[in-house]
Design an enzyme around this catalytic site. Structure first.
Site, PDB file in Angstrom:
ATOM      1  N   GLY A  76      -1.554  10.074  -8.630  1.00  0.00           N
ATOM      2  CA  GLY A  76      -1.405   9.698  -7.231  1.00  0.00           C
ATOM      3  C   GLY A  76      -2.719   9.608  -6.494  1.00  0.00           C
ATOM      4  O   GLY A  76      -2.810   9.977  -5.320  1.00  0.00           O
ATOM      5  N   ALA A  77      -3.750   9.079  -7.162  1.00  0.00           N
ATOM      6  CA  ALA A  77      -5.094   9.054  -6.580  1.00  0.00           C
ATOM      7  C   ALA A  77      -5.361   7.826  -5.727  1.00  0.00           C
ATOM      8  O   ALA A  77      -6.508   7.588  -5.329  1.00  0.00           O
ATOM      9  CB  ALA A  77      -6.134   9.143  -7.699  1.00  0.00           C
ATOM     10  N   ASN A  78      -4.344   7.061  -5.415  1.00  0.00           N
ATOM     11  CA  ASN A  78      -4.559   5.840  -4.643  1.00  0.00           C
ATOM     12  C   ASN A  78      -4.618   6.095  -3.141  1.00  0.00           C
ATOM     13  O   ASN A  78      -5.060   5.234  -2.380  1.00  0.00           O
ATOM     14  CB  ASN A  78      -3.465   4.813  -4.937  1.00  0.00           C
ATOM     15  CG  ASN A  78      -2.075   5.356  -4.670  1.00  0.00           C
ATOM     16  OD1 ASN A  78      -1.599   6.176  -5.456  1.00  0.00           O
ATOM     17  ND2 ASN A  78      -1.432   4.932  -3.605  1.00  0.00           N
TER      18      ASN A  78
ATOM     19  N   GLY B 128      -4.249   9.444   0.258  1.00  0.00           N
ATOM     20  CA  GLY B 128      -4.060  10.824   0.665  1.00  0.00           C
ATOM     21  C   GLY B 128      -4.907  11.838  -0.076  1.00  0.00           C
ATOM     22  O   GLY B 128      -6.091  11.621  -0.339  1.00  0.00           O
TER      23      GLY B 128
ATOM     24  N   GLY C 294      -4.834  12.794  -3.164  1.00  0.00           N
ATOM     25  CA  GLY C 294      -5.319  12.344  -4.471  1.00  0.00           C
ATOM     26  C   GLY C 294      -6.576  11.516  -4.364  1.00  0.00           C
ATOM     27  O   GLY C 294      -7.506  11.667  -5.166  1.00  0.00           O
TER      28      GLY C 294
ATOM     29  N   SER D  61       3.705  23.168  -2.404  1.00  0.00           N
ATOM     30  CA  SER D  61       3.771  22.984  -0.956  1.00  0.00           C
ATOM     31  C   SER D  61       4.291  24.261  -0.317  1.00  0.00           C
ATOM     32  O   SER D  61       4.970  25.072  -0.975  1.00  0.00           O
ATOM     33  CB  SER D  61       4.718  21.818  -0.629  1.00  0.00           C
ATOM     34  OG  SER D  61       5.111  21.817   0.726  1.00  0.00           O
TER      35      SER D  61
ATOM     36  N   TYR E  57      13.592  18.354  -1.669  1.00  0.00           N
ATOM     37  CA  TYR E  57      12.125  18.411  -1.722  1.00  0.00           C
ATOM     38  C   TYR E  57      11.664  19.847  -1.987  1.00  0.00           C
ATOM     39  O   TYR E  57      10.789  20.082  -2.833  1.00  0.00           O
ATOM     40  CB  TYR E  57      11.528  17.897  -0.417  1.00  0.00           C
ATOM     41  CG  TYR E  57      10.015  17.954  -0.380  1.00  0.00           C
ATOM     42  CD1 TYR E  57       9.253  17.126  -1.214  1.00  0.00           C
ATOM     43  CD2 TYR E  57       9.346  18.827   0.466  1.00  0.00           C
ATOM     44  CE1 TYR E  57       7.855  17.177  -1.191  1.00  0.00           C
ATOM     45  CE2 TYR E  57       7.959  18.883   0.492  1.00  0.00           C
ATOM     46  CZ  TYR E  57       7.220  18.057  -0.337  1.00  0.00           C
ATOM     47  OH  TYR E  57       5.838  18.110  -0.322  1.00  0.00           O
TER      48      TYR E  57
END
Length: 292
Positions: free
Chosen positions: A21-23, A25, A27, A137, A163
């Protein structure tokens, strides 16, 4: 530790880090900080086009590869293409989305946040040389593991409890992985981290009225750069112990600099963690092999 920032990251030259998820936020900020410190960073993202600007900002140290955690075939394909990795950062996630399922029919949040990363870690474990960092979280405190209905097939779906379950599962996985690595005599570490309340963009994708509320809330959130510090600390500080949970040091762990934090009693339930592990292996078809 109270004023540790990305400027304190030691030289990462020669090290390879996978960040899911490095695209965007957390990440993206994590990947950029590690790249600036000299690491080779593999940006593992479902949307490779969105990852391209982040890779461009990092420069020659960045590689973009497709990984869809909601599709176990994609997870296996990605893992097969990784020769060696020093640090795996299980960062990607979805939050409070409407009821939907992954390619295999798992509830989307549990399937993406937990099962996708569980499978990825297991498939890469024999090539990980240093540590695994799994993002949880504060919402783990509101989660419960329902072993009889992990995928919300028998209950009426509720996005926030779902979640919370996924984030509790992330944390229980990190602790259980630490125990199993230690028992096997492995030097690989397993750590967990959480960002506090950070403006990451994740909050604006619930496809509900919460998007507007969370957008207002972002005015009071800390930056994504600050939110990324706990996972960066967990990923790079040599002295941090396996089995540790890192979060912000401010009031109620909402913001601040990274420090060791506690977690809910449920997260330390070893019997539940072992059962969750067994179910995760069964559901994903990925069996962990621990060798010295």
């Amino acid at each position: 530790m109270s004023t540790w920032t990305a400027r304190d990251i030691t030289d990462q030259t020669g090290r390879t880090v996978v960040v899911t998820g490095a695209n965007s936020g957390l990440g993206a900020e994590t990947a950029k900080a590690l790249g600036a410190a000299g690491a080779t960073v593999i940006l593992a993202c479902r949307n490779v086009d969105k990852a391209a600007p982040v890779a461009a900002a990092i420069g020659a140290n960045a590689q973009v590869r497709r990984l869809d955690l909601a599709d176990l075939a994609s997870v296996r394909e990605f893992a097969a293409g990784v020769d060696s990795v020093d640090v795996l950062i299980n960062n990607a996630g979805v939050m409070a989305v409407p009821k939907s399922t992954t390619a295999e029919g798992f509830e989307m949040q549990f399937g993406t946040n937990h099962l996708g990363h569980f499978a990825l870690t297991g498939l890469l474990l024999d090539r990980i040389t240093d540590r695994v960092v799994t993002m949880s979280s504060l919402m783990h405190r509101f989660g419960s593991i329902n072993l009889d209905d992990l995928n919300w097939e028998r209950r009426r779906y509720s996005r926030w409890p779902a979640y919370g379950q996924s984030k509790l599962a992330n944390l229980m996985f990190a602790y259980e992985l630490d125990r199993r690595l230690t028992a096997a005599g492995s030097t690989v570490k397993s750590l967990a981290a959480h960002p506090g309340y950070a403006a990451t963009g994740l909050q604006g994708h619930t496809q509900s009225l919460w998007d507007r509320f969370m957008g207002i809330g972002n005015l009071f959130a800390q930056s994504a750069e600050m939110g990324a510090l706990p996972e960066l600390y967990a990923a790079t500080v040599d002295s941090v112990s396996s089995g540790t949970f890192i979060g912000p040091d401010g009031p109620f762990e909402q913001r601040g600099y990274p420090r060791v934090v506690g977690s809910s009693g449920k997260s330390h339930d070893r019997a539940a963690a072992a059962s969750l592990w067994g179910e995760s292996e069964r559901l994903t078809g990925v069996t962990y092999r621990f060798g010295k």
